[in-house]
Design an enzyme around this catalytic site. Structure first.
Site, PDB file in Angstrom:
ATOM      1  N   ALA A  13      30.536  12.057   6.477  1.00  0.00           N
ATOM      2  CA  ALA A  13      30.432  12.162   5.024  1.00  0.00           C
ATOM      3  C   ALA A  13      31.400  13.219   4.524  1.00  0.00           C
ATOM      4  CB  ALA A  13      29.007  12.536   4.624  1.00  0.00           C
ATOM      5  N   GLU A  64      26.508  18.377   3.693  1.00  0.00           N
ATOM      6  CA  GLU A  64      27.442  18.147   2.573  1.00  0.00           C
ATOM      7  C   GLU A  64      26.993  18.926   1.345  1.00  0.00           C
ATOM      8  OE1 GLU A  64      29.996  16.932   3.702  1.00  0.00           O
ATOM      9  OE2 GLU A  64      29.159  15.940   5.463  1.00  0.00           O
ATOM     10  N   HIS A 119      27.923  22.552   1.570  1.00  0.00           N
ATOM     11  CA  HIS A 119      29.343  22.801   1.344  1.00  0.00           C
ATOM     12  C   HIS A 119      29.621  23.205  -0.108  1.00  0.00           C
ATOM     13  CE1 HIS A 119      31.706  22.129   4.902  1.00  0.00           C
ATOM     14  NE2 HIS A 119      31.368  20.866   5.083  1.00  0.00           N
TER      15      HIS A 119
HETATM   16  N1  PHE Z   1      34.479  17.805   5.524  1.00  0.00           N
HETATM   17  C1  PHE Z   1      33.648  16.766   6.058  1.00  0.00           C
HETATM   18  C2  PHE Z   1      32.380  17.427   6.559  1.00  0.00           C
HETATM   19  O1  PHE Z   1      32.377  18.278   7.380  1.00  0.00           O
HETATM   20  C3  PHE Z   1      34.208  16.001   7.181  1.00  0.00           C
HETATM   21  C4  PHE Z   1      35.381  15.161   6.867  1.00  0.00           C
HETATM   22  C5  PHE Z   1      36.648  15.583   7.218  1.00  0.00           C
HETATM   23  C6  PHE Z   1      35.231  13.950   6.253  1.00  0.00           C
HETATM   24  C7  PHE Z   1      37.751  14.805   6.971  1.00  0.00           C
HETATM   25  C8  PHE Z   1      36.314  13.153   6.015  1.00  0.00           C
HETATM   26  C9  PHE Z   1      37.576  13.594   6.377  1.00  0.00           C
HETATM   27  O2  PHE Z   1      31.348  17.203   6.163  1.00  0.00           O
HETATM   28 ZN    ZN Z   2      31.498  19.901   6.890  1.00  0.00          ZN
END
Ligand code: PHE
Ligand code: ZN
Length: 847
Positions: free
Chosen positions: A255, A291, A294
């Site tokens: 995700a 998510e 974040h």
């Molecule tokens: N940043 C996302 C996560 O850690 C992971 C991700 C990286 C998704 C690159 C898509 C592309 O939750």
């Molecule tokens: Zn992440």
């Protein structure tokens, strides 16, 4: 097209961008093969930057027109972007580009998934949407207008206005382009709301394809639980009027945390008791939390550059594991995290792909979304918390949010916050971020005159990434047990900082038995052979008690492989005893029953100087399971019956623990009754946890054909369930049949190989079948290589990730190494191989 010569990017070369972006306005005119993107961006010279080259990233874009302050300009175009002469004062850049979402099979940038438009911009996908300084330290507010005939048109931030065929969105929080998102399609919303501790009412929606409405309730509850938890535990409230989640079928990862508009792989959000296992529910809850978390650790405070990826990922994984521990069981979560770390991060850290938690160079950043950055990154934060204490940690985090809100920060900033708030010098601790490799810690002890002494020696094997490792700060949680099994010293944290170091424990009546690395207090390999059976019987630390069971089992398996010995009676007795100990959490007991993974046994054999034979490892695991089934045969039927859940299904810790232990019992029973009870469970199952487990055991017992056919007929229409059907046949195949089974499945009409979930369910699962993938004749290697070569031009990211199946190749015998070597060479010499896959194969071959 092949990138002429892959360039290596270095952390040490960081310089700020020459311009500040004040605001971004985007208009999308959606059309499957000819979407127009119009951008209007206010730039001003960045006083902190010396390099004033105006370079905008751009890939696979057709530039229609560009203007500066309303005047047409002719920028210089390259494969990677454009440069243009610009004034030395604030100016407005306008561009119109055309892109082709329908042709975008790489699932990066704007693409179509089952007729629905969606985006994936992390890490460097925004440059496939329009020309932009696509780097995380360039942050701006975004206003977006989407024109398209779809009932649902979404972007980041708050909705501004909408009408028939259009919608406008505004995101007031400055963000890097990797957090941009857009979704358009025929979707239905599952709605709810949450009122923050600051009194803001937030409209929540989970958007899914018609037909999936019934799979939304659990994810929505998980979202609300996450929002509440982040307020309660970290004091962090949500900061927009809406929070949207969208489920998509085609997605490279789990995700994505786009501001206010998270996009999820359908498998990471859709859940119902009939179609999802308890394990699926737990994973979904964790990913939704991840998510959501974040929003503060990643979005409000983002990364200065991609070398700092662990700043957001390590911290957010750590936060989501704290959340799961709080929602469910702390010891069980710890055990499952450590199993995962050993299965995925240790091989990476101990093989040719080893890199520090904060890498110092890369060719393709997509190749660094690794277990090291994520899971070891989280372990490092866990150690930091152990060292500074709970209070110190929470003071440091408050300061982090205070000081860096709105920043694109670095690991130096992160550590400085801990130094300033706790007064601790973290110079040596920082090596956890800069050194690759798993430290090995050997333990010896002595007892003299009432004083017990533990001596530790740490050694990190040198690697290409870290040729000269230095001593790390290793927190080692230790407790001592007396000869009668009573704890004589409760858990203490020893701080190992030198290559070799001793700790004394005076005033003891007799030589104690140490329980070392309680709770797995550091991501290391502990070299210590205490009396595992004694610890299994008496350790008060749940993690180490499980570890004792595992160590006994591992030792028994290894001597079965190397000496042909029979399963160790101490292991059988110990595990059989735990099994019926009703004072223990059923979920925990289920974990105590499980054997270490076969790939991990191969790693252990290799570390002890034995070349692993995958067939012998397979046989040893089979004979151990059979012996355990026989040893526990009297208790199993009752254990099974007592762990059936009556009443309505709930995916909570309690019920899922019951089902886990019930299924573990059934798995052993199937070895005794050749599958009659499994058949009964399959026939009567009302939830996927029980249906799928029974299916697995029936296949294992050699009588799965009817159940497989029935399962397929029942679930043909459900993609996510059919992924399980594909995967289950592969993982439960006998070693000799695994490659043929996987190959046959790739010819199935429903094997839609461009869908990453289906590809992973079939070929990813095959690569995880240790004895099948490593079949003597090399058929497994060829099968995987064939498919990687085929997928690479379509989806480089997913291809490159799966190359890691070959990372352990140096462990095996000369014949297997030569067969793998040939396949690696065949992949490497494929014309036009992607930059992603080229980098991975090169590292695996050269490391
Ligand atoms: N940043 C996302 C996560 O850690 C992971 C991700 C990286 C998704 C690159 C898509 C592309 O939750
Ligand atoms: Zn992440």
């Amino acid at each position: 097209m092949r990138d002429a010569s892959p360039q290596t990017i270095y952390l040490k070369d960081y310089t700020p961008f020459g311009y500040v972006v004040e605001e971004v306005h985007l208009t999308f005119d959606l059309a499957p093969s000819a979407t127009r993107v119009t951008s209007r961006i206010k730039f001003s010279p960045n006083p902190d930057a010396t390099n004033k080259t105006f370079f905008l990233h751009g890939k696979n874009l057709s530039l229609i027109a560009a203007k500066i302050d309303g005047e047409a300009v002719k920028p210089k175009l390259t494969d990677e972007g454009l440069t243009c002469d610009v004034p030395n004062v604030p100016f407005t850049w306008e561009a119109e580009v055309q892109i082709d979402p329908a042709a975008n099979t790489a699932l990066e940038g704007l693409y179509l998934s089952n007729g629905m438009y969606c985006t994936q911009c992390e890490a460097e996908g925004f440059r496939k949407i329009t020309y932009y300084p696509d780097r995380p330290d360039v942050m701006s507010t975004f206003s977006v207008r989407v024109n398209g005939p779809h009932p649902v048109l979404l972007s980041n931030g708050n909705p501004v206005a909408s009408g028939d065929g259009w919608a406008e969105w505004h995101d007031p929080w400055p963000k890097p382009a990797y957090l941009f998102a857009l979704v358009a399609g025929e979707l239905v919303a599952h709605r709810d709301s949450f009122t923050t501790m600051e009194g803001r009412k937030v409209d929540l929606a989970l958007y899914v394809r018609p037909g999936d409405e019934g799979k939304c309730a659990f994810g929505m509850q998980a979202l609300k639980d996450s929002m509440k938890w982040d307020e309660d535990v970290y004091g962090r409230a949500y900061d927009l009027d809406v929070f949207n989640i969208v489920a998509v079928d085609d997605f490279n990862m789990g995700a994505m945390e786009n501001k206010g508009l998270n996009i999820f792989n359908a498998s990471a959000v859709l859940a119902s008791p009939e179609t999802s296992t308890d394990t699926n529910f737990e994973r979904i809850e964790a990913i939704i939390a991840h998510e959501y978390f974040h929003n503060w650790t990643g979005n409000r405070i983002t990364c200065r550059d991609w070398f700092q990826l662990c700043l957001k990922e390590g911290l957010t994984v750590f936060r989501d594991s704290q959340f799961t521990a709080d929602m469910r069981s702390e010891p069980v979560k710890r055990i499952s995290d450590v199993i995962d770390l050993r299965a995925r991060q240790f091989p990476e850290d101990q093989g040719p792909l080893a890199h520090p938690v904060r890498p110092e160079s890369f060719q393709e950043i997509n190749n660094f979304y690794t277990a090291t950055v994520y899971e070891k990154g989280a372990e490092v934060i866990r150690m930091l918390k152990t060292l500074v204490g709970d209070e110190g940690y929470s003071k440091a985090l408050d300061l982090y949010f205070d000081r860096h809100d709105g920043d694109a920060a670095t690991i130096e900033d992160w550590l400085k916050v801990f130094e300033d708030s706790t007064g601790r010098d973290l110079t040596q601790f920082k090596r956890w971020y800069s050194q690759a490799g798993t430290p090995r810690v050997a333990v010896t002890d002595s007892f003299d005159n009432g004083t017990y002494t533990l001596t530790f020696e740490q050694l990190t094997p040198p690697s290409a990434a870290t040729p000269e490792p230095q001593a790390q700060v290793i927190p080692i949680a230790v407790g001592l047990l007396g000869p009668n099994g009573d704890e004589v010293l409760p858990t203490q944290v020893l701080e190992l900082t030198k290559d070799s170091q001793s700790f004394n424990f005076p005033g003891l009546g007799a030589k104690p038995v140490p329980s070392i690395l309680r709770g797995f207090s550091a991501p290391i390999v502990l070299e210590h052979t205490p009396d595992h059976a004694f610890l299994l019987a008496h350790d008060t630390d749940p993690f180490n008690r499980w570890e004792a069971a595992r160590n006994l089992g591992k030792a028994s398996l290894i001597s079965a492989v190397t000496k042909g010995s029979a399963p160790d009676a101490k292991w059988l007795d110990g595990v059989a005893g735990l099994l019926i100990d009703d004072t223990l959490d059923p979920a925990y007991r289920a974990y105590c029953l499980a054997l270490p993974g076969q790939s991990q046994l191969a790693a252990d054999l290799h570390a002890n100087g034995t070349t692993p034979d995958p067939d012998a490892i397979w046989d040893a695991c089979e004979s151990h399971r059979q012996a355990l089934a026989q040893r526990a045969s009297d208790a199993l039927p009752d254990l099974y019956t007592r762990h059936q859940v009556h009443g309505p299904y709930a995916p909570d810790a309690e019920q899922s623990g019951q089902r886990a232990l019930g299924n573990a019992a059934l798995s052993l029973l199937t070895r005794l009754d050749s599958g009659d009870m499994a058949q009964a469970q399959f026939d009567g199952a009302t939830n996927m946890t029980q249906q799928l487990a029974a299916l697995a055991y029936l296949i294992r017992a050699g009588r799965g054909d009817a159940a497989l056919a029935q399962f397929e007929a029942q679930w043909k229409h459900d993609r996510l369930v059919m992924d399980k059907w594909f995967g289950m046949q592969v993982i439960e195949a006998k070693p000799d049949d695994a490659a043929d089974t996987a190959k046959a499945l790739t010819k199935h009409t429903d094997f839609n190989w461009k869908n990453p979930n289906r590809f992973r369910a079939t070929l990813g699962t095959f690569a995880a079948h240790h004895a099948g993938f490593h079949a003597k004749d090399g058929s497994g290697y060829t099968l995987l290589a064939d498919w990687l070569i085929k997928l690479d031009p379509v989806n480089p990211q997913t291809t490159a990730r799966m190359c890691s199946a070959f990372q352990t190749w140096r462990r095996y015998d000369a014949i297997r190494q030569s067969m793998i070597g040939k396949e690696l060479e065949r992949i490497a010499s494929t014309p036009n191989l992607s930059r992603d896959t080229t980098e991975m194969i090169t590292r695996i071959r050269e490391g």
